[in-house]
Design a protein around this motif. Sequence first.
Motif, short mmCIF file in Angstrom:
data_model
loop_
_atom_site.label_atom_id
_atom_site.label_comp_id
_atom_site.label_asym_id
_atom_site.label_seq_id
_atom_site.Cartn_x
_atom_site.Cartn_y
_atom_site.Cartn_z
N GLU A 187 0.83 -1.20 0.00
CA GLU A 187 0.00 0.00 0.00
C GLU A 187 0.87 1.25 0.00
O GLU A 187 0.59 2.22 -0.72
N GLY A 188 1.92 1.24 0.81
CA GLY A 188 2.83 2.38 0.87
C GLY A 188 3.60 2.57 -0.42
O GLY A 188 3.78 3.70 -0.89
N LEU A 189 4.04 1.46 -1.01
CA LEU A 189 4.76 1.53 -2.27
C LEU A 189 3.86 2.09 -3.37
O LEU A 189 4.27 2.98 -4.14
N LYS A 190 2.62 1.63 -3.42
CA LYS A 190 1.68 2.14 -4.41
C LYS A 190 1.47 3.64 -4.24
O LYS A 190 1.43 4.40 -5.22
N ALA A 191 1.33 4.08 -2.99
CA ALA A 191 1.10 5.50 -2.72
C ALA A 191 2.28 6.37 -3.17
O ALA A 191 2.12 7.58 -3.40
N ASN A 192 3.46 5.77 -3.30
CA ASN A 192 4.66 6.53 -3.66
C ASN A 192 4.97 6.48 -5.16
O ASN A 192 5.97 7.07 -5.60
N LEU A 193 4.12 5.80 -5.94
CA LEU A 193 4.39 5.69 -7.38
C LEU A 193 4.21 7.02 -8.09
O LEU A 193 3.29 7.78 -7.80
N ALA A 194 5.09 7.27 -9.04
CA ALA A 194 5.00 8.49 -9.84
C ALA A 194 3.99 8.35 -10.98
O ALA A 194 3.52 9.35 -11.53
N ARG A 195 3.66 7.11 -11.31
CA ARG A 195 2.70 6.85 -12.38
C ARG A 195 2.15 5.44 -12.20
O ARG A 195 2.69 4.64 -11.42
N LYS A 196 1.10 5.12 -12.91
CA LYS A 196 0.54 3.79 -12.89
C LYS A 196 1.59 2.77 -13.36
O LYS A 196 2.32 3.04 -14.31
N PRO A 197 1.69 1.61 -12.70
CA PRO A 197 2.65 0.59 -13.15
C PRO A 197 2.46 0.25 -14.62
O PRO A 197 1.33 0.02 -15.07
N GLN A 198 3.56 0.20 -15.35
CA GLN A 198 3.48 -0.02 -16.80
C GLN A 198 4.83 -0.41 -17.35
O GLN A 198 5.86 -0.19 -16.72
N GLY A 199 4.81 -0.99 -18.55
CA GLY A 199 6.05 -1.30 -19.26
C GLY A 199 6.85 -2.41 -18.61
O GLY A 199 6.37 -3.17 -17.77
#
Length: 339
Positions: A187-199
């Motif tokens: 949950e914390g890692l997701k909150a720190n993403l700069a963009r939606k996971p991709q590539g």
Amino acid sequence: MPKTSKLGLSTAALLVASFTGQAFAEEVNVYSNRQDFLIKPIVDSFTEETGIDVNVVFMKNGMGERLEREGRLSPADVVLTVDVSRLMDVVDKDLTQAVESDILEENIPAQYRDADGKWFAVTTRARAIYSSKDRVGKRDDITYEELADPKYQGKICTRSGKHPYNVALTASMIDEHGVEYTKTWLEGLKANLARKPQGGDRDQIKAINDGVCDYALGNSYYYGVMLSDEKQRDAAEAVYINFPNQEDRGTHVNISAVALTKHAKNKESAVKFMEFLASDEAQHLYSSANHEYPVKPGADASELVSSWGDFDADTRPLADVAKHAKTAVELVDEVQYDL
């Protein structure tokens, strides 16, 4: 020279082989997740040394399903996989058999082989954390755990949380910290993403170079691929490769691996090929071709890979990690990581 040709082998040929009980002499049939040109130097060297031909069939996905469908008529003697998730898919479907070999046991550390001899690692790669040279600098002290800290908000890029490489990392977190901790971490890692996971992993390094994020998760061998490619080198040279958790359990590693199929027709030759993969010569050739690390202690990595420096790897048995893979995927879905 590898015969990649017609290992689709005709049904008639397979039936003749099964009814007569005779296998083709002095050959090994390999199903591989890794493309032919990446294993060709090893195959050529093995054939030159032993006189045994190696036939390679590349399949990016679906190896377990194909082996199940072919059953006893499968021509495959050996499988080569590129990560522990694809490996365990084949093993858990009871599509491999145990191998007893002093050479394999002596050359491959216990954490990188099955206790019952049903699979053996060939190379390892680190799940690294990349950092921007301009905006961050080298981070030898970084950990996977701290990526969930709010101080990294908007600074991290990753590929899908359900990709096998990230599933394996999450599974290792479960093995280290338990399910509830790992859920909070995701949950914390997701909150720190700069963009939606991709590539893919290389796209995360490119994103750092483009200023999208400052940190990224990625396998170490992609770094080698990019540094060796003139078109991708600038992006790779814009980041540092960091090996996490050097003050505690060590960096999570994944593996490429080899296993003897359940219905191998050329068992003796297949085991010779597996043992050759654990030799100093093959370890150097295979790891160098793929920018990975030899699994055999003392075998030499390539000059490029060695230039990244030594690091302490997590020594937990990968079988312990793999058993948490299903739970890891469930957690990724539960926190809606990819949404």
